[in-house]
Design an enzyme around this catalytic site. Structure first.
Site, mmCIF file in Angstrom:
data_model
loop_
_atom_site.group_PDB
_atom_site.id
_atom_site.type_symbol
_atom_site.label_atom_id
_atom_site.label_comp_id
_atom_site.label_asym_id
_atom_site.label_seq_id
_atom_site.Cartn_x
_atom_site.Cartn_y
_atom_site.Cartn_z
ATOM 1 N N GLU A 175 -50.672 -14.761 -3.462
ATOM 2 C CA GLU A 175 -51.274 -16.096 -3.312
ATOM 3 C C GLU A 175 -50.805 -17.051 -4.404
ATOM 4 O O GLU A 175 -50.712 -18.249 -4.170
ATOM 5 C CB GLU A 175 -52.807 -16.003 -3.376
ATOM 6 C CG GLU A 175 -53.434 -15.506 -2.100
ATOM 7 C CD GLU A 175 -54.944 -15.642 -2.135
ATOM 8 O OE1 GLU A 175 -55.589 -14.755 -2.713
ATOM 9 O OE2 GLU A 175 -55.467 -16.627 -1.581
ATOM 10 N N GLY A 229 -61.632 -17.331 -10.706
ATOM 11 C CA GLY A 229 -60.776 -18.387 -11.243
ATOM 12 C C GLY A 229 -59.394 -17.906 -11.661
ATOM 13 O O GLY A 229 -58.720 -18.575 -12.449
ATOM 14 N N ASN A 276 -56.277 -25.256 1.273
ATOM 15 C CA ASN A 276 -57.026 -24.040 0.924
ATOM 16 C C ASN A 276 -56.060 -22.870 0.922
ATOM 17 O O ASN A 276 -55.070 -22.869 1.658
ATOM 18 C CB ASN A 276 -58.119 -23.800 1.984
ATOM 19 C CG ASN A 276 -58.944 -22.555 1.694
ATOM 20 O OD1 ASN A 276 -59.296 -22.264 0.550
ATOM 21 N ND2 ASN A 276 -59.263 -21.796 2.725
ATOM 22 N N ILE A 334 -67.117 -27.426 3.148
ATOM 23 C CA ILE A 334 -66.770 -28.775 2.682
ATOM 24 C C ILE A 334 -67.361 -29.792 3.662
ATOM 25 O O ILE A 334 -67.079 -29.736 4.862
ATOM 26 C CB ILE A 334 -65.230 -28.959 2.626
ATOM 27 C CG1 ILE A 334 -64.587 -27.953 1.654
ATOM 28 C CG2 ILE A 334 -64.846 -30.373 2.260
ATOM 29 C CD1 ILE A 334 -64.859 -28.201 0.205
ATOM 30 N N HIS A 346 -56.112 -18.780 1.683
ATOM 31 C CA HIS A 346 -56.957 -17.759 2.294
ATOM 32 C C HIS A 346 -56.231 -16.407 2.208
ATOM 33 O O HIS A 346 -55.026 -16.340 2.483
ATOM 34 C CB HIS A 346 -57.233 -18.118 3.760
ATOM 35 C CG HIS A 346 -58.169 -17.153 4.415
ATOM 36 N ND1 HIS A 346 -59.534 -17.211 4.228
ATOM 37 C CD2 HIS A 346 -57.929 -16.078 5.203
ATOM 38 C CE1 HIS A 346 -60.101 -16.213 4.895
ATOM 39 N NE2 HIS A 346 -59.155 -15.507 5.491
HETATM 40 C C1 GRF Z 1 -58.461 -15.799 -3.451
HETATM 41 O O1 GRF Z 1 -58.134 -14.599 -2.833
HETATM 42 C C2 GRF Z 1 -58.604 -16.898 -2.437
HETATM 43 O O2 GRF Z 1 -57.788 -16.759 -1.337
HETATM 44 C C3 GRF Z 1 -59.989 -16.696 -1.957
HETATM 45 O O3 GRF Z 1 -60.700 -16.392 -3.120
HETATM 46 C C4 GRF Z 1 -59.843 -15.756 -4.054
HETATM 47 C C5 GRF Z 1 -59.944 -16.493 -5.338
HETATM 48 O O4 GRF Z 1 -59.760 -15.644 -6.400
HETATM 49 N N1 GRF Z 1 -60.402 -17.761 -1.121
HETATM 50 P P1 GRF Z 1 -60.012 -16.136 -7.888
HETATM 51 O O5 GRF Z 1 -61.433 -16.626 -7.986
HETATM 52 O O6 GRF Z 1 -59.032 -17.224 -8.167
HETATM 53 O O7 GRF Z 1 -59.741 -14.947 -8.755
#
Ligand code: GRF
Length: 187
Positions: free
Chosen positions: A173, A15, A101, A87, A103
């Site tokens: 991200e 999270g 999403n 999903i 990734h």
């Molecule tokens: C991120 O790297 C996202 O791209 C992937 O899961 C991770 C989520 O990280 N799908 P967190 O749970 O928010 O720390």
């Protein structure tokens, strides 16, 4: 200023992206109205609770109830931020063009089934790539295949471990996701 745009954030893991989005709500005129999880014991759920965000448990046999609940909360956009369940098509249809999403690779490289978490970063290191990154995309019925919205590159260092790479990609991200949300909400 207009009313904040309402988001639902789907999580299964740590999270950290949820936390980042929550910390950036007011500065960006959006509001998280629901957190949906496939795993009630996920650390992300504790974060959601400490942020006082309503948590809904995802049950793939009760998707129409979930869609009703999300529309009652006024959720305009669904953000998958580390959500590990497939999903269901009925949900992608209900939120077509309104579900995104993030990734942790430069799609189409290292996407698809089994490519999540550290698996992605291990594969990048094993291939000897000199750069990786992150991608946001619209969600369709196939894993990691919807239209790409934004990508950000991250260079791979010689002494990177999957964990150190993951940490830098997660940072990339954050901004990439924020820019994507603004872009999608602005239409
Ligand atoms: C991120 O790297 C996202 O791209 C992937 O899961 C991770 C989520 O990280 N799908 P967190 O749970 O928010 O720390």
């Amino acid at each position: 200023m207009s009313a904040p745009d309402k988001l639902a954030v789907f999580v299964s893991g740590e999270g950290s992206l949820l936390q980042f989005l929550a910390d950036n709500q007011s500065g960006n005129n959006f509001e998280i109205v629901a957190v949906v999880t496939s795993r009630a014991s996920a650390p992300a759920v504790q974060r959601a609770e400490s942020l006082d965000l309503p948590v809904l448990i995802f049950d793939s046999s009760k998707v129409s109830e979930l869609v009703d609940e999300l529309s009652q909360q006024g959720a305009e956009l669904i953000v998958l931020a580390g959500f590990l369940k497939k999903i269901p098509d009925s949900l992608t249809k209900a939120y077509s063009g309104r579900m995104i999403n993030t990734h942790p690779s430069l799609l189409p490289k290292y996407g698809g089934k089994g490519m999540y978490g550290l698996n992605v970063h291990k594969a990048v290191l094993e291939a000897g790539d000199s750069e990786t990154g992150c991608t946001t995309h619209f969600v369709t019925e196939n894993y990691d295949e919807g239209e790409i919205i934004l990508q950000q590159k991250v260079s791979v260092n010689e002494n990177d471990s999957p964990e150190s790479l993951q940490q830098r990609v997660k940072l990339a991200e954050q901004e990439n996701l924020l820019e994507t949300i603004k872009k999608v909400l602005q239409g």
